[in-house]
Scaffold this active site. Structure first.
Site, PDB file in Angstrom:
ATOM      1  N   LYS A   1       0.837  -1.216   0.000  1.00  0.00           N
ATOM      2  CA  LYS A   1       0.000   0.000   0.000  1.00  0.00           C
ATOM      3  C   LYS A   1       0.870   1.265   0.000  1.00  0.00           C
ATOM      4  O   LYS A   1       0.671   2.161  -0.815  1.00  0.00           O
ATOM      5  CB  LYS A   1      -0.938   0.031   1.216  1.00  0.00           C
ATOM      6  CG  LYS A   1      -1.881  -1.158   1.308  1.00  0.00           C
ATOM      7  CD  LYS A   1      -2.885  -0.997   2.430  1.00  0.00           C
ATOM      8  CE  LYS A   1      -2.272  -0.942   3.826  1.00  0.00           C
ATOM      9  NZ  LYS A   1      -1.684  -2.216   4.308  1.00  0.00           N
TER      10      LYS A   1
ATOM     11  N   ARG B   1     -10.512  -0.103   8.162  1.00  0.00           N
ATOM     12  CA  ARG B   1     -10.046  -1.484   8.341  1.00  0.00           C
ATOM     13  C   ARG B   1     -11.089  -2.343   9.022  1.00  0.00           C
ATOM     14  O   ARG B   1     -10.868  -3.543   9.196  1.00  0.00           O
ATOM     15  CB  ARG B   1      -8.799  -1.500   9.234  1.00  0.00           C
ATOM     16  CG  ARG B   1      -7.551  -1.318   8.447  1.00  0.00           C
ATOM     17  CD  ARG B   1      -6.333  -1.462   9.312  1.00  0.00           C
ATOM     18  NE  ARG B   1      -5.331  -0.605   8.747  1.00  0.00           N
ATOM     19  CZ  ARG B   1      -4.035  -0.847   8.764  1.00  0.00           C
ATOM     20  NH1 ARG B   1      -3.568  -1.908   9.357  1.00  0.00           N
ATOM     21  NH2 ARG B   1      -3.206  -0.010   8.211  1.00  0.00           N
TER      22      ARG B   1
ATOM     23  N   ARG C   1      10.463  -0.783  11.751  1.00  0.00           N
ATOM     24  CA  ARG C   1       9.318  -0.480  12.626  1.00  0.00           C
ATOM     25  C   ARG C   1       9.242  -1.491  13.770  1.00  0.00           C
ATOM     26  O   ARG C   1       9.508  -2.673  13.569  1.00  0.00           O
ATOM     27  CB  ARG C   1       8.023  -0.540  11.821  1.00  0.00           C
ATOM     28  CG  ARG C   1       7.651   0.764  11.190  1.00  0.00           C
ATOM     29  CD  ARG C   1       6.571   0.616  10.175  1.00  0.00           C
ATOM     30  NE  ARG C   1       5.433  -0.207  10.595  1.00  0.00           N
ATOM     31  CZ  ARG C   1       4.358  -0.406   9.846  1.00  0.00           C
ATOM     32  NH1 ARG C   1       4.272   0.162   8.658  1.00  0.00           N
ATOM     33  NH2 ARG C   1       3.375  -1.151  10.267  1.00  0.00           N
TER      34      ARG C   1
ATOM     35  N   ARG D   1      -1.415  -9.057  12.947  1.00  0.00           N
ATOM     36  CA  ARG D   1      -2.076  -8.073  12.068  1.00  0.00           C
ATOM     37  C   ARG D   1      -2.820  -8.768  10.938  1.00  0.00           C
ATOM     38  O   ARG D   1      -3.911  -8.357  10.546  1.00  0.00           O
ATOM     39  CB  ARG D   1      -1.037  -7.089  11.501  1.00  0.00           C
ATOM     40  CG  ARG D   1      -0.762  -5.933  12.449  1.00  0.00           C
ATOM     41  CD  ARG D   1       0.691  -5.529  12.446  1.00  0.00           C
ATOM     42  NE  ARG D   1       1.144  -4.869  11.247  1.00  0.00           N
ATOM     43  CZ  ARG D   1       2.436  -4.817  10.880  1.00  0.00           C
ATOM     44  NH1 ARG D   1       3.355  -5.430  11.602  1.00  0.00           N
ATOM     45  NH2 ARG D   1       2.784  -4.167   9.807  1.00  0.00           N
TER      46      ARG D   1
HETATM   47  P1  ADP Z   1       0.326  -2.289   8.160  1.00  0.00           P
HETATM   48  O1  ADP Z   1      -0.604  -2.074   6.992  1.00  0.00           O
HETATM   49  O2  ADP Z   1       1.610  -2.919   7.782  1.00  0.00           O
HETATM   50  O3  ADP Z   1      -0.351  -2.941   9.327  1.00  0.00           O
HETATM   51  P2  ADP Z   1       0.212   0.509   8.930  1.00  0.00           P
HETATM   52  O4  ADP Z   1       1.364   1.420   8.959  1.00  0.00           O
HETATM   53  O5  ADP Z   1      -0.877   0.791   7.984  1.00  0.00           O
HETATM   54  O6  ADP Z   1       0.854  -0.912   8.654  1.00  0.00           O
HETATM   55  O7  ADP Z   1      -0.419   0.386  10.384  1.00  0.00           O
HETATM   56  C1  ADP Z   1       0.385   0.168  11.514  1.00  0.00           C
HETATM   57  C2  ADP Z   1      -0.492  -0.079  12.731  1.00  0.00           C
HETATM   58  O8  ADP Z   1      -1.288   1.096  12.974  1.00  0.00           O
HETATM   59  C3  ADP Z   1      -1.506  -1.205  12.610  1.00  0.00           C
HETATM   60  O9  ADP Z   1      -0.959  -2.467  12.907  1.00  0.00           O
HETATM   61  C4  ADP Z   1      -2.549  -0.767  13.646  1.00  0.00           C
HETATM   62  O10 ADP Z   1      -2.126  -1.027  14.962  1.00  0.00           O
HETATM   63  C5  ADP Z   1      -2.580   0.729  13.463  1.00  0.00           C
HETATM   64  N1  ADP Z   1      -3.598   1.162  12.481  1.00  0.00           N
HETATM   65  C6  ADP Z   1      -3.391   1.752  11.287  1.00  0.00           C
HETATM   66  N2  ADP Z   1      -4.543   2.005  10.657  1.00  0.00           N
HETATM   67  C7  ADP Z   1      -5.525   1.562  11.477  1.00  0.00           C
HETATM   68  C8  ADP Z   1      -6.930   1.518  11.405  1.00  0.00           C
HETATM   69  N3  ADP Z   1      -7.598   1.992  10.339  1.00  0.00           N
HETATM   70  N4  ADP Z   1      -7.622   0.975  12.436  1.00  0.00           N
HETATM   71  C9  ADP Z   1      -6.990   0.499  13.508  1.00  0.00           C
HETATM   72  N5  ADP Z   1      -5.669   0.495  13.659  1.00  0.00           N
HETATM   73  C10 ADP Z   1      -4.925   1.024  12.652  1.00  0.00           C
END
Ligand code: ADP
Length: 275
Positions: free
Chosen positions: A84, A160, A224, A235
């Protein structure tokens, strides 16, 4: 769908206008080189960009003119490390949308020590979803900002959950297209554990697939805290748990894309889906 005005060369250089390499760029006719022209003609063909020329005086005819393009409000979804973030770089470059990454917003909030950041940190480190109310409030605020209204938006990592999708409906926010990147789980794990990012530019690398340039950049790259196999599997669990709800919410707008191929090819499929 929102529209936006951008600046490109004039009627006098109309052929060169067709070589503007990215939607929304400001470019003078002098800069429209043959190389860029060839490159852009194919890019534009792929994107089906709509161009409107606005006549100006002879003098300004060599300076600027407006190009009105359709900006598509877009959601990009997919499992952790499905690409993404990488693809968003290209989408922003090509379509000029305002990129809203909830992961980046949350990491910034954690770093700044805000209340939302404090509430989110333990969930993020454990590979869990941050509570809906925390992230929904952040996204609502962000979507209300001017750049989202004028340029259109690209939501990366939101919604999500079904509740997050419902929250968008409640505030009358609807995407034009929802991109879903599909990648097999074992490939996702490999991508996550090797993922590194440059804190200065935000650029994403991979120790094997796409190493950072040796020296200064490689030395400052970081991993990270949630990019461990354990947190990634967690996740992934949440991702699959919520995928059906997202598919139901956007059944008429979702375009599934094979994300397990060269990133340039994925980018081409995305560009096609966005026109
Ligand atoms: P990834 O897609 O690899 O999980 P992101 O950088 O998009 O990485 O997200 C990192 C973390 O941030 C997620 O594992 C979650 O804890 C939190 N997060 C991000 N977006 C959301 C969301 N829409 N709802 C809930 N938690 C979120």
């Amino acid at each position: 769908m929102s529209t936006r005005a951008t600046i490109a060369p004039t009627r006098a250089t109309m052929r060169s206008t067709r070589s503007v390499p990215a939607v929304g760029r400001v470019q003078s006719s002098a800069k429209a080189s043959m190389g860029a022209k060839v490159q852009m003609m194919s890019a534009r063909k792929a994107m089906g960009e709509r161009v409107q020329m606005k006549a100006r005086s002879q003098q300004t005819a060599r300076a600027t003119r407006f190009v009105v393009t359709a900006a598509k409000n877009t959601i990009i979804a997919g499992a952790p490390a499905s690409g993404k973030g990488t693809q968003c770089e290209g989408i922003v470059e090509n379509f000029g949308l305002t990129h809203i990454s909830t992961g980046d917003m949350l990491r910034a909030a954690v770093k700044a020590g805000t209340d939302a950041g404090k509430a989110a940190k333990e969930f993020m480190d454990a590979g869990k979803l941050v509570p809906d109310e925390v992230i929904i409030a952040m996204v609502k605020d962000r979507l209300g900002e001017e750049d989202c209204k004028t340029k259109g938006w690209l939501l990366d990592g939101f919604p999500r959950t079904g509740a997050q999708a419902d929250a968008l409906v409640e505030i009358g926010v609807s995407p034009d297209v929802v991109l879903l990147l599909n990648v097999p789980d074992e490939e996702l794990i490999k991508r996550v554990v090797g993922r590194r990012s440059d804190p200065e530019t935000g650029k994403i690398y991979h120790v094997d697939y796409f190493p950072a340039p040796a020296g200064e950049v490689a030395d400052r790259c970081i991993q990270r805290s949630d990019d461990t196999e354990e947190a990634c599997r967690s996740r992934l669990g949440y991702y699959y748990e919520n995928l059906e709800a997202l598919k139901n919410a956007y059944s008429d707008k979702m375009v599934s894309i094979d994300g397990n191929q060269d990133k340039a090819l994925v980018g081409e499929l995305i560009a096609k889906a966005m026109v």
